[in-house]
Structure formats: structure tokens, C-alpha cells
Scaffold this motif. Structure first.
Motif, PDB file in Angstrom:
ATOM      1  N   TYR A  18       1.240  -0.752   0.410  1.00 50.45           N
ATOM      2  CA  TYR A  18      -0.621  -0.315   0.064  1.00 50.45           C
ATOM      3  C   TYR A  18       0.690   0.995   0.134  1.00 50.45           C
ATOM      4  O   TYR A  18       0.456   2.773  -0.375  1.00 50.45           O
ATOM      5  N   ILE A  19       1.866   1.689   0.555  1.00 52.29           N
ATOM      6  CA  ILE A  19       2.915   2.407   0.789  1.00 52.29           C
ATOM      7  C   ILE A  19       3.872   2.647  -0.386  1.00 52.29           C
ATOM      8  O   ILE A  19       4.556   1.361  -0.988  1.00 52.29           O
ATOM      9  N   GLU A  20       4.050   3.653  -0.843  1.00 54.42           N
ATOM     10  CA  GLU A  20       4.766   3.794  -2.054  1.00 54.42           C
ATOM     11  C   GLU A  20       6.657   4.259  -1.268  1.00 54.42           C
ATOM     12  O   GLU A  20       6.663   5.018  -0.543  1.00 54.42           O
ATOM     13  N   GLY A  21       7.484   2.926  -2.269  1.00 56.39           N
ATOM     14  CA  GLY A  21       8.635   2.941  -1.261  1.00 56.39           C
ATOM     15  C   GLY A  21       8.268   2.110   0.035  1.00 56.39           C
ATOM     16  O   GLY A  21       9.557   1.749   0.691  1.00 56.39           O
ATOM     17  N   GLY A  22       7.547   1.316   0.028  1.00 54.33           N
ATOM     18  CA  GLY A  22       7.557   0.601   1.500  1.00 54.33           C
ATOM     19  C   GLY A  22       8.074  -0.657   1.353  1.00 54.33           C
ATOM     20  O   GLY A  22       8.449  -0.973   0.053  1.00 54.33           O
TER      21      GLY A  22
ATOM     22  N   LEU B  67       6.429   1.320  11.927  1.00 55.99           N
ATOM     23  CA  LEU B  67       7.648   1.743  10.821  1.00 55.99           C
ATOM     24  C   LEU B  67       7.455   2.560   9.641  1.00 55.99           C
ATOM     25  O   LEU B  67       8.337   3.556   9.258  1.00 55.99           O
ATOM     26  N   PRO B  68       6.306   3.021   9.064  1.00 52.44           N
ATOM     27  CA  PRO B  68       5.720   4.321   7.639  1.00 52.44           C
ATOM     28  C   PRO B  68       5.848   5.309   8.031  1.00 52.44           C
ATOM     29  O   PRO B  68       7.025   6.390   7.660  1.00 52.44           O
ATOM     30  N   TYR B  69       5.726   5.690   9.546  1.00 51.20           N
ATOM     31  CA  TYR B  69       6.047   6.700  10.087  1.00 51.20           C
ATOM     32  C   TYR B  69       7.401   7.278  10.684  1.00 51.20           C
ATOM     33  O   TYR B  69       7.730   8.562  10.347  1.00 51.20           O
ATOM     34  N   VAL B  70       8.400   6.438  11.063  1.00 50.33           N
ATOM     35  CA  VAL B  70       9.762   6.951  11.317  1.00 50.33           C
ATOM     36  C   VAL B  70      10.699   6.599   9.860  1.00 50.33           C
ATOM     37  O   VAL B  70      11.718   6.806  10.034  1.00 50.33           O
ATOM     38  N   ALA B  71       9.583   6.011   8.912  1.00 52.83           N
ATOM     39  CA  ALA B  71      10.956   6.199   7.770  1.00 52.83           C
ATOM     40  C   ALA B  71      10.943   7.464   7.015  1.00 52.83           C
ATOM     41  O   ALA B  71      11.639   7.725   7.196  1.00 52.83           O
ATOM     42  N   ARG B  72      10.121   8.150   7.888  1.00 51.09           N
ATOM     43  CA  ARG B  72      10.080  10.230   7.068  1.00 51.09           C
ATOM     44  C   ARG B  72      10.081  10.603   8.158  1.00 51.09           C
ATOM     45  O   ARG B  72       8.806  11.407   8.463  1.00 51.09           O
ATOM     46  N   LEU B  73      10.985  11.007   9.146  1.00 50.28           N
ATOM     47  CA  LEU B  73      10.295  11.519   9.798  1.00 50.28           C
ATOM     48  C   LEU B  73      10.570  12.926   9.541  1.00 50.28           C
ATOM     49  O   LEU B  73      10.060  14.078  10.080  1.00 50.28           O
ATOM     50  N   GLU B  74      11.075  13.504   8.216  1.00 49.11           N
ATOM     51  CA  GLU B  74      10.621  14.856   8.386  1.00 49.11           C
ATOM     52  C   GLU B  74       8.984  15.243   8.429  1.00 49.11           C
ATOM     53  O   GLU B  74       8.533  16.460   8.440  1.00 49.11           O
ATOM     54  N   GLU B  75       8.397  13.959   7.999  1.00 51.55           N
ATOM     55  CA  GLU B  75       6.857  14.111   7.685  1.00 51.55           C
ATOM     56  C   GLU B  75       5.798  13.901   8.426  1.00 51.55           C
ATOM     57  O   GLU B  75       4.793  14.191   8.850  1.00 51.55           O
TER      58      GLU B  75
ATOM     59  N   TRP C  13      -6.176  -1.730   3.800  1.00 51.56           N
ATOM     60  CA  TRP C  13      -5.605   0.282   4.172  1.00 51.56           C
ATOM     61  C   TRP C  13      -6.723   1.305   4.265  1.00 51.56           C
ATOM     62  O   TRP C  13      -7.476   0.971   3.260  1.00 51.56           O
ATOM     63  N   PHE C  14      -6.672   1.660   5.853  1.00 53.96           N
ATOM     64  CA  PHE C  14      -7.880   1.551   6.443  1.00 53.96           C
ATOM     65  C   PHE C  14      -8.857   3.132   6.178  1.00 53.96           C
ATOM     66  O   PHE C  14     -10.143   3.007   5.693  1.00 53.96           O
ATOM     67  N   PRO C  15      -8.086   3.916   5.089  1.00 47.93           N
ATOM     68  CA  PRO C  15      -8.169   4.959   4.492  1.00 47.93           C
ATOM     69  C   PRO C  15      -9.693   4.337   3.183  1.00 47.93           C
ATOM     70  O   PRO C  15     -10.072   4.900   2.905  1.00 47.93           O
ATOM     71  N   SER C  16      -9.151   3.718   2.134  1.00 50.61           N
ATOM     72  CA  SER C  16     -10.083   3.427   1.884  1.00 50.61           C
ATOM     73  C   SER C  16     -10.979   1.918   2.325  1.00 50.61           C
ATOM     74  O   SER C  16     -12.641   2.136   2.017  1.00 50.61           O
ATOM     75  N   HIS C  17     -10.943   1.635   3.918  1.00 50.70           N
ATOM     76  CA  HIS C  17     -11.720   0.458   4.233  1.00 50.70           C
ATOM     77  C   HIS C  17     -12.756   1.429   4.623  1.00 50.70           C
ATOM     78  O   HIS C  17     -14.248   0.628   4.956  1.00 50.70           O
TER      79      HIS C  17
END
Length: 448
Positions: free
Chosen positions: A85-89, A165-173, A343-347
Motif C-alpha cells: 500500500y505504501i510507495e517505497g514501502g 515503521l512507515p512513520y519513522v521512515a519519514r521523520l521529516e513528515e 488499508w484503512f483509509p479505503s476500508h
């Protein structure tokens, strides 16, 4: 885990620095007191039902108590299948190794959760002279521990889920997310779960709940904690209530709540001048403050609850009229532990869309010098509310206490204009809902 100064820039970037500062200033939980308050929690309204009316923990309380950002993206996504579901995941454990530089041994892993002890032993101390990439890896581990233990702890209390993990992968965001609303919805859901008489353990950010009690109810406040700093929950640093005589202390707290009067609750504790002087200016930004009065969905992955501030207008300076019927979202309660591969935003698209449109659901109402419930509300509350839980022999029968004269001077109040969202009742589990709480609501009786 000790807060290393080298983590501070990343924590500030993520909007978690104020929470991290609380890490060495936490206080012990007064379990009997919290238990007595949870008895008062109503899952239908997300409010505590008190003798004087309703009150609750809102986004405003989260901002002041923990210093967390309120406005931002919802904290959602998927729990495990990041590469789908995540680009670059990446596949879960491959991504774990890339971001943290090490994999936990198999005996430290339970499905998609890692034991806290392994995190502490592996990332407890960042080496002196570590390069920037190593510091980032240790900072990521620190944030995962911070989120998994201080805000979103489960009842095990000793595992960290890799959903972060998807959150700490992009610390700047990370600073663009609404950590405050996610923490609040998780506390709501945990209290809704434990309102079922068959559930005996309570999880969630319980220091937030206890600090809210101390700030709002002076009669329960421990002595000797007059000085405070930012965030406001740090005021109770070092508090240790003891662990003996829990049963009798629950009964005493329950009786003390039953005897509360309107003057025993502080509707607006954060308006005091000495509080304003220590508040971080970021909390008072208009984009955050306007959401305190927002009636909207609160989201934490599959967990969705409703921010029903229309029932507690005096906490924002208004007069409380008799409220409208509460939104029925029982169906969502049955979904919070399923669908780890979704993917809960779609679910759950409608609820995520409601949060995205949150700025359109800000309540507008009159601010008064002396906020509180109206005479009409109190008359309705005395007739319909479950005001007392202690046995009659202990109460001295306060049921005959008349409505205070000041209530007639506040005016009638009015229900603010707001959009009505459709109910989503759980038709398959009405019998389970009949077991929730200490009594049946009229809505459940109608369903049966």
C-alpha cells in the motif's frame, strides 16, 4: 529509555518533543481513582456521567496536558502489509532492518510486535561519537518506544508493534500528523472496552486521564503539587499513591464522586493567567485551537470514535442545553481488532473523509462569563441521567438536592448547528451491547 540530546531535533520535527520531556517526569497511576471514574464513562456519548451533568476529555485537554499537535493528517494506514500500500514501502521485517539496522531474534517477536526489553537493551544508549545515520536509527527506535508505551500501549504493556515503521521512515513528515487526536481516540476506545463488565484490564494513555482528573476536580487533587510547567501533566511528577486497600479506596472514590456538586468541577482550568504563562505558543495556533470545538471523527488506524463536544459546551465557555441524541457507532466497535491487512483509509472511507473536512464542523456558540449547564439541561439530567452509583444507605440521599438558582441565570442555551451523521449500529451484537456498562441506555432498550 533515556532521552539523548541528539534525538531532540528529530523529536521536534515529529511533534513529539513535549511528550518525550514527560518521559522522566511520569507519575504512578492511582488505580482506584481511575477505576471509579471509568465506571462513569458512557460509550454512547464518550462522556463521564456525573451528578452535575456530563464532562469529558477533549482535544483541548490533550494539547494542554501532553503538548501534542491536534491539527494534521489522521494516524492511519495499514498494520503490516507496507509493501502493498505504501510507495517505497518494504516487506515488514526487511524494512525494520533497513531503518533500525538490526533484526530482533525470533524469541523476542510475537507476530508483528517486538518485546520492549529487546528495544531497551538494543537501543537504550546511543554510542558516543555515533555517525548521523546511527543516531537516526536510535531516534527511530526511541520514537517507536515512546508511541508504543506512553500513548498507544496495549494491555500487554511489554510489546511494541511495528505499525510505526512507515512513520519513522519519514521523520521529516511525522510532524504533519495529528498525534493528539490519535491518542484521544485510543483512550476513548480503551475506556469503551473496559465499560464492558467482562473486561478487567485498562490500557491507553492513562496518565492523560489521571492528570485531567486532577486538573478538573480539585477535591481529588493531591497536596503539595502547586508548581507546574509545560506540558501540564508534568505537574504531578513523582506522585505515588500507594497500592494498598484498593477495594475500599474504589468505594470511597465512588462515593466522593456521587457527592460532587457543580462547584467541584473546573469548567475552564486553562484560562488562568499562571497557566497561560507556561503554555507553549504552538498549542495556541488558530489551526489547533479551532479543532477543540470540532464535532468530528477521531481516527487511529481501525479505531474510530466521535468527538462529541456538543455535550460539554461549558468546557469551552458556553451554556449547556439538553443535548441531541448521541451518534450510534456500535458497528465500528466490532472492527477495531480486525483487518490488519487492510488499508484503512479505503476500508473506512467516510470516517476518514469526515476528519479531512474537520474545518467545516466547528461549533459556533455564545461564550459567557460563567459557563455551566442550563436550567433546562439540569431538569432533563435529573430525570434521565444515572447520577449516583453508590448504595443509597451510603449516600444520605442527595437525590433531593434542588437545582441551583444560578442555573436559571445562565439562560436557556441552544444546541449549536451541526451536520447529522448517520448511525451505524451493530445489529449482530446487540446482546453484547446490552452488557456494556453498569446499566442499559434507553437506546439499547429500544433496540431490544
Amino acid at each position: 529509555m533515556r532521552l539523548d540530546e541528539r534525538y531532540v531535533p528529530y523529536l521536534q520535527m515529529a511533534g513529539l518533543y513535549h511528550l518525550a520531556r514527560l518521559n522522566d517526569r511520569w507519575f504512578r497511576l492511582d488505580e482506584p481513582l481511575v477505576s471509579a471514574f471509568v465506571e462513569r464513562w458512557r460509550p454512547e456519548t464518550h462522556t463521564f456521567h456525573m451528578p452535575f451533568g456530563e464532562c469529558t476529555i477533549t482535544l483541548q485537554d490533550v494539547a494542554y496536558q501532553l503538548g501534542l499537535p491536534v491539527d494534521g493528517h489522521y494516524v492511519s494506514g495499514c498494520l503490516t502489509n507496507f509493501h502493498l500500500y505504501i510507495e517505497g514501502g518494504r516487506p515488514a521485517w526487511q524494512w525494520f532492518h533497513e531503518l533500525l539496522g538490526v533484526l530482533p531474534p525470533e524469541n523476542q517477536v510475537q507476530k508483528f510486535a517486538v518485546n520492549c526489553t529487546w528495544f531497551q537493551e538494543t537501543f537504550g544508549e546511543c554510542p558516543d561519537g555515533a555517525d548521523e545515520e546511527t543516531v537516526r536509527s536510535f531516534a527511530r527506535a526511541y520514537m517507536m518506544m515512546l508511541l508504543g508505551t506512553q500513548l498507544f500501549a496495549d494491555k500487554s504493556g511489554n510489546r511494541i508493534h511495528i505499525r510505526w515503521l512507515p512513520y519513522v521512515a519519514r521523520l521529516e513528515e511525522m510532524g504533519g500528523y495529528s498525534w493528539g487526536s490519535a491518542a484521544l481516540v485510543w483512550l476513548y476506545r480503551c475506556m469503551c472496552r473496559v465499560a464492558n463488565r467482562h473486561v478487567v484490564k485498562l490500557a491507553g494513555p492513562l496518565q492523560l486521564l489521571q492528570s485531567w482528573i486532577f486538573w478538573r476536580f480539585p477535591t481529588f487533587r493531591p497536596t503539595g503539587y502547586d508548581a507546574f510547567s509545560w506540558p501540564l501533566a508534568s505537574r504531578w511528577s513523582g506522585y505515588n499513591p500507594g497500592i494498598s486497600n484498593k477495594g475500599p479506596r474504589v468505594q470511597m472514590a465512588r462515593l466522593k464522586i456521587d457527592l460532587l456538586q457543580p462547584r467541584d468541577f473546573i469548567w475552564m482550568p486553562y484560562s488562568a493567567l499562571d497557566v497561560i504563562q507556561v503554555v507553549h505558543p504552538e498549542v495556541l495556533e488558530p489551526r489547533h485551537m479551532m479543532l477543540w470545538r470540532c464535532v468530528t471523527s477521531l481516527i487511529y488506524f481501525a479505531v474510530v470514535e466521535w468527538h462529541q463536544v456538543d455535550r460539554v459546551l461549558p468546557q469551552f465557555g458556553g451554556v449547556q442545553p439538553p443535548p441531541r441524541p448521541a451518534l450510534n457507532i456500535d458497528f465500528l466497535m466490532s472492527k477495531d481488532r480486525r483487518g490488519g491487512d487492510h488499508w484503512f483509509p479505503s476500508h473506512l472511507p467516510d470516517w476518514h473523509l469526515h476528519w479531512q473536512e474537520r474545518a467545516e464542523h466547528i461549533l459556533q456558540f455564545d461564550i459567557v462569563p460563567d459557563p455551566g449547564p442550563s436550567h433546562e439541561f439540569l431538569a432533563w439530567w435529573h430525570q434521565h441521567g444515572k447520577r449516583f452509583l453508590s448504595p443509597e444507605m451510603l449516600l444520605g440521599d442527595p437525590r433531593g438536592i434542588p437545582i441551583l438558582e444560578e442555573a436559571t441565570q445562565k439562560g436557556a442555551g441552544r444546541v449549536p448547528e451541526m451536520d447529522r451523521v448517520d448511525d451505524v449500529p451493530d445489529r449482530r451484537r446487540i446482546e453484547r451491547r446490552a452488557r456494556v456498562g453498569t446499566r442499559r441506555s434507553q437506546r439499547e432498550v429500544d433496540w431490544l
